[in-house]
Each structure stands twice: as C-alpha cells, then as structure tokens.
Scaffold this motif. Structure first.
Motif: not given
Length: 729
Positions: A303-317
């Motif tokens: 991982p590189l963005q440890l504060f960011s859930p992967t956008s492959r599956l949708g948004s943070m919300d």
C-alpha cells in the motif's frame, strides 16, 4: 533574488509573507502570483465594489496594487490572452487564518494533514460569513519548496507555492475548491531538483493508474447508524467466539462485463457479502488490505495511501456504508494493516522530499529483498507517529473492529531474509530490530487505550516469545497471533496419503504442546491457496470422494481445536482451483452436490461453534482441554474433550483420519454415571455432507467399560476419514 524570481523558480518558502493583503507604512498592498494572466482586477467581496486593476510587476505573473485602506476579503478576476477569464478568491489573502486551530497531534494526523474540507469566517464574530474551502498540509521537512498542483491550476508546478513552517509542514488554504478535485504535490529537493509529483501521504482518496492523483474528499460527512453496535457490551475476546471469513473484496464475486469482469462495489458487497456472511454464520469478516495500492498483483500488501480506502470499489463513504451494514448484522470487521514496508513507486513515499523521511537510509535496514520494497524507519518519531495515525484512522473514522498486522516477523528481525553480511546487528549485538519492537508495543498500547473493544492480531511466523502477552510482562501486547505452526503441520499431515499418516501422527499432536502459550488464531488463509500450493481440497490425497472427506474432516478438526478460526473465501465450498485475484470465486461449483454439501458442513460448524462455549471460552486455558486418545497412531485416531470455563459443558472430539471404519470402538469419557449420554452434533461423514453415512446412531450412553485410562466409555462405530463431535448431555 527578487520575489518574482523566487516565485518563478519555485523557491519561495514563505509566500504568505509576501503574497495576499499586507499593511505598508501608511497604506496597504495586494500582491498575487498568476502565471499566464495579462490583467487582474480586484473586487471587494462584501460590496462587489471594483477596487482597481493590478499593475504587472513582472510579466512572468507577479501583480500588485496599492490601497488607501483595508478592504477585507477580496476576489480577483484574471484575464488571459485567449480572452478567457477566471474569478477566484486569492488563496494567499487567508495566509494562516485557516490553520488557526491547526494542532499537529502526533497520532491523529488524519485530522490535520492532507486535504481537509473546512470553512473560514470572512465575516465578523457578530455576523459570521463562512467560506468553504480545502486546507492542504503536507510534511516535507527537507524540501526546498513545495507547490500544490491539480486540475485547478493546470498542474502547473510554480502556480500555487505552499508556505513552510518550522515544523516541516507546508500548507495552503484553497477557497471554493470542490470535492472531487484532483491534486498532488510538486516538491523540489534541497538541491532544487524537481521530484516526480507526489500523491498525498495523508490523502483520503486516490485515482487509479496511471495518474495516482489524490482526490479531495470530505472524510466526516457520513452519518453512522451503528450506535447499537458501538454501545454493546463486549465479552473479553479471548473467551468469545471468533470465526473469521477472510476476503479479498475485489475477487469475492464479480459482475460479468463482456470479456472482462467488474468487482462488486462496496455498496453491492454490503448487500451480497454481508448477507452471505450472516447466512453462513461467521462472527468476523477480515478484509485483505483496502488501503490504496498501485499494483493489483500485490493484493493490497504493497500500500501507498494508508489513509485512503481503494477507489477500485467506490468512495470512502461507500466503504463506511459497508462497515455500517456489517455492524447492523452483528458482524465485526477486521482489516489487514501493513506497517512493515511500502513500494518504491515514484509518486509515493520513497524519498518523499528528496530524503529518506519515511524509510531507513541504510539499505541493510531499509530495503526488503523479498518484496522489493522500502522498510519504514521505526527509529524516527515522525514515522512512528505517521503509522500509528493510520491505525487509529481506520478504527476511529471507519469504526473498524480490529487490525491484523501483516508480516510482523519481517519487522522483528534485522536478518529476516538476509544472509550473513547483509545485515547489521543491533546495539546489543543481536538480530532483533529493537526500534520495530518498541513501535509494535506502542501500537498495541495505543489501540487498546483508545479503543478498548478493538482487537489486534499478529501474523508472526516465528517462535518470538510473548507476541500476545501483555507489554507489562515483556510481551508485544497483541490480542492474538496467527498459529502458523499449526497451519503448516496440519496441512502437511492432511496432504499425506493415509497409508503414511501413522508415521506422522505427531504433526497433529505437537500443536497441543504449545497451543495455550499464545492467544492463537488457526489460519487457513489466502497464502495457502496460491503460487502452486493448490487449493485446500486439491491438497488432499485420493479420489474425489476422499478429497472431499479429508477436507470435511479437516474442517471439523480446525473448529474443535483450541484457538480462534480463520478460513479464506472459497474454502467453505471446496473450490478446486487456486485463488486467482483477477477473477471471481467459482460460485458455479455450488451446482454440484459435493461442493454444496461441503458448504453445508461449514455453515453447520459455524453456527454450532458460535453457540458452544466449550469450543471457545477456554481457547487460552489448558484446563479446558483433556486428551482421551493420544496413542492411536496405528489407527490414525485421535480423541480429546473440551470444556467451558465453568465445566458445565463438554464436547467430545474423535477424528479418524484413515479411510477405514472402526466398529465398536470404545472411547473413554470423564464421567462415572451410566445415566449420562453423548449426542453426535457434527459427523463429517454424514450423508447430508456427502459422506458415507456409516454411523447412523446419534445418542450414546456411558457404560462401565474402561478405555484409554478412563473407567467409563462410550462405544461407537467410527466412520472413515471423518471427525465426529459429540456433546455431553
């Protein structure tokens, strides 16, 4: 060097001191930097009064205007040669105003760094007028300069210089910047060399290949609905059932899309996956890393963005909604967390400001030879604060219930995967990474202090002592540890042809020698079904019936063995092919009886396990376990009993791991009453699971016949390649 020169060459470190609205001796001046503009007009925001046209001090983009009085908040209209014009609030007029409440909390960097959606009051205390915007802050202590680049300035590296502070944090407030805006940081190192534009280390959303641009996202907009879950009373986890379903979310199930297949979104998974987990009876869902990662093939473990859930599956919300749905259905969520290493992608953390601010400078400590990735420098307070912030971020902002720490062994040992001469001993001359050990202790201490209901789990493959022991007694403080020894020995035994198993009987027995030394999880994880290792069912010897029988026996053996349980997706219905992260699980196999029957067994085991205290209350207590048949190696038979902590419930476990039956076999029981009965609850040879149905009788009465050193016993016909679980009535 003139101001225009320093701005043009992106060498200005304190633009807040020069640009924006500033007092002179008897007047005021507005300076702005707008490359490519040919004219700029100034307007008072409160009255829309046209204040004047700025003079061009330098054709490269420096403009200014002198004023007789202070005009408060203003906006500019820039004109360009192509006759386009742009109306905007000058970001430099706000200076540090958006950062007045900025508090660089060590373990909560997600509340200050990154792109924070916020408001600035451009009115008065009596009549506030709030202006929306985004405040950016990034840690780059050794940079010569840092600029914010994005869609809003055509990715121009000298258009929006950020201002530095003595804390090494560069910052700027961008008014009216909308959510979804893409951005990066353009950094010059201490020698003035421009680095590859960097994604935000504390970014909350990231685009996929090839841009890897960070995206502005409001992390606090979601309204949680899991208050009942968060307020629940929690039994100590070591005495609670924990039956984990490990999932790689992008490949659990996919939507057909021509020749390709699209992974389910978090919203779709919140329906399909959550309902499946509930139906199957799992207590916990463990997700392989969801923190953003650049390479699909890494499965998230780079991982590189440890504060960011992967956008492959949708948004943070969308991900928060998924967790919310898990909690609504009483499913705890565990995340795989990777603080051991990070990839060398140029847009990431590697030499972020031109120096090694995240990784060890010494390659013998800072480079992982197996994974071709950098190792975090646990000797730096700033690095430890960053990593600990990422842990708290998932627990606080996403209501995650536990963190499973990947590759702990690689963190503990300086000589991990290194030959002599490739590593440097610690100050005591040993091979332990003392800094990493202290970091792991601080991690566990912080998590359990901040989130007492959370759990931490270590993937630790060595015999390092006290991984799940309290820090006060010299341990690392983890809640649980994966039992890799149990996994290796058990799979090694089950893969052998039954004709040879009697010679390897100790492989199954040895685990009971140490199974109470740690708080163990028994893992049959993704690592066991990839890279030519074959699927669990395909590891088993014999024809199709024997393979199925062996896996069924293994399943019940795992559930009966002391320790919490973990099974990777697909194991529960006997997927034959190895796991392929690029495609969906082979759900079509459930059209065949033997796969559907295996799934039925796992479902029954899950639900029985959750309701049977004897199988989970004493996982960490030897008093809750008693051998019955320990020397039946010639017959490949083992038997033991398990008890709850009050000895009010007893479960009897009998495993026959040979393909032959045993008629009228006496199994000793710890009961002297012939009025006591034992009832078969799980028989993996039952016809409904695809077995032979050899054993028809369900209820067995205790008789006064001695067996295995016990004065009383029960007599039963033991089925082939099967595990039978009975409950004392």
């Amino acid at each position: 060097m003139s101001l225009a020169d320093s701005l043009f060459h992106t060498l200005e470190t304190r633009p807040f001191d020069q640009l924006g609205l500033h007092p002179l001796k008897d007047s005021w001046v507005i300076r702005t930097w707008q490359p490519h503009a040919i004219k700029i007009e100034v307007y008072c925001h409160h009255t829309d009064e046209h204040i004047g046209t700025m003079s061009c001090d330098d054709v490269r983009g420096l403009f200014s205007i002198k004023l007789d009085k202070w005009i408060g908040t203003y906006y500019l209209i820039a004109h360009y040669e192509d006759q386009n014009q742009h109306k905007y609030f000058d970001p430099y007029q706000f200076g540090d105003r958006a950062f007045q409440d900025f508090e660089h909390t060590a373990y909560q960097q997600y509340k200050n760094l990154g792109a924070q959606c916020c408001q600035v009051n451009i009115g008065t205390e009596q009549k506030p007028n709030m202006l929306d915007g985004v405040r950016f802050a990034v840690y780059a202590p050794n940079a010569r300069s840092v600029s914010l680049v994005g869609d809003f300035n055509i990715w121009n590296g000298n258009a929006t210089p950020m201002s530095s502070h003595v804390d090494g944090i560069w910052r700027i407030f961008m008014p009216n910047l909308p959510e979804g805006a893409l951005y990066k940081y353009e950094i010059k190192d201490q020698y003035g060399q421009v680095l590859t534009q960097k994604s935000d280390p504390v970014g909350f959303s990231t685009e996929q290949y090839p841009s890897f641009a960070s995206k502005v996202e409001n992390q606090r907009r979601y309204k949680w609905k899991d208050q009942k879950w968060t307020d629940r009373d929690v039994t100590p986890p070591h005495a609670s059932p924990m039956n984990v379903y490990e999932v790689h979310a992008p490949s659990w199930r996919q939507n057909p899309n021509g020749d390709q297949a699209d992974p389910l979104s978090w919203i779709e998974l919140a329906d399909q996956l959550v309902n499946y987990v509930v139906e199957m009876g799992y207590t916990h869902l463990e997700l392989m890393p969801v923190a953003e990662f650049p390479l699909d093939d890494s499965w998230g473990y780079q991982p590189l963005q440890l504060f960011s859930p992967t956008s492959r599956l949708g948004s943070m919300d969308d991900f928060k909604f998924f967790v919310d749905q898990c909690h609504k259905n009483n499913i705890a969520v565990i995340l795989d967390w990777v603080p051991a290493h990070f990839p060398s992608d140029a847009h990431g953390l590697a030499k972020f400001d031109g120096t090694c601010i995240y990784e060890y400078e010494d390659s013998q400590k800072g480079w992982h030879p197996d994974w071709k990735s950098y190792i975090y420098d646990y000797g730096k307070t700033s690095v430890c604060d960053f990593l600990l912030s990422t842990a708290l971020f998932w627990l606080e902002e996403f209501h995650i219930d536990g963190l499973r720490v990947d590759a702990v062994a690689s963190m503990l040992y300086l000589d991990y995967s290194r030959e002599d001469g490739q590593w440097t001993p610690n100050v005591n001359g040993g091979n332990l990474n003392l800094e990493a050990i202290e970091f792991l202790k601080n991690f566990n201490r912080l998590v359990y202090q901040s989130f007492p209901k959370a759990i931490t789990i270590a993937e630790e493959s060595t015999a390092y002592p006290g991984v799940s022991s309290p820090i006060e007694s010299g341990g690392l403080g983890f809640g649980f540890k994966w039992n890799m020894g149990w996994m290796n020995d058990t799979l090694s035994y089950f893969q052998k042809d039954p004709i040879y198993r009697s010679h390897h009987y100790e492989q199954l027995c040895f685990g009971f020698v140490y199974c109470f030394d740690e708080n163990f999880v028994l893992p049959l994880s993704h690592d066991e079904v990839v890279h030519g290792k074959r699927s669990i069912i395909d590891k088993m010897p014999g024809d199709l019936w024997q393979k199925c029988a062996n896996q069924r026996a293994l399943a019940a053996w795992q559930f009966a063995h002391p320790g919490k349980k973990l099974n990777f997706m697909g194991i529960e219905f006997g997927q034959f092919s190895e796991w392929n992260f690029r495609q969906s699980l082979d759900w079509h196999l459930l059209e065949f009886d033997h796969h559907k029957q295996i799934q039925t067994l796992y479902k029954d085991l899950n639900h029985f396990y959750k309701g049977e205290k004897a199988l989970y209350e004493t996982d960490a207590n030897y008093e809750g376990f008693k051998w019955i048949e320990r020397i039946g190696h010639q017959q490949n038979i083992l038997a033991f009993a398990r008890f709850d902590e009050k000895f009010e419930n007893e479960v009897l476990v009998i495993a026959n791991l040979a393909p032959v039956t045993h008629d009228n076999y006496n199994i000793g029981v710890d009961s002297d009453s012939t009025l006591t009965n034992y009832e078969i609850i799980i028989n993996t040879d039952d016809e409904k699971y695809g077995g032979s149905g050899f054993t028809k009788q369900i209820l067995y009465q205790v008789n006064p016949i001695a067996a295995q050193g016990y004065a009383h016993s029960i007599c039963l016909n033991i089925p082939p390649l099967a595990t039978v679980i009975l409950k004392k009535k």
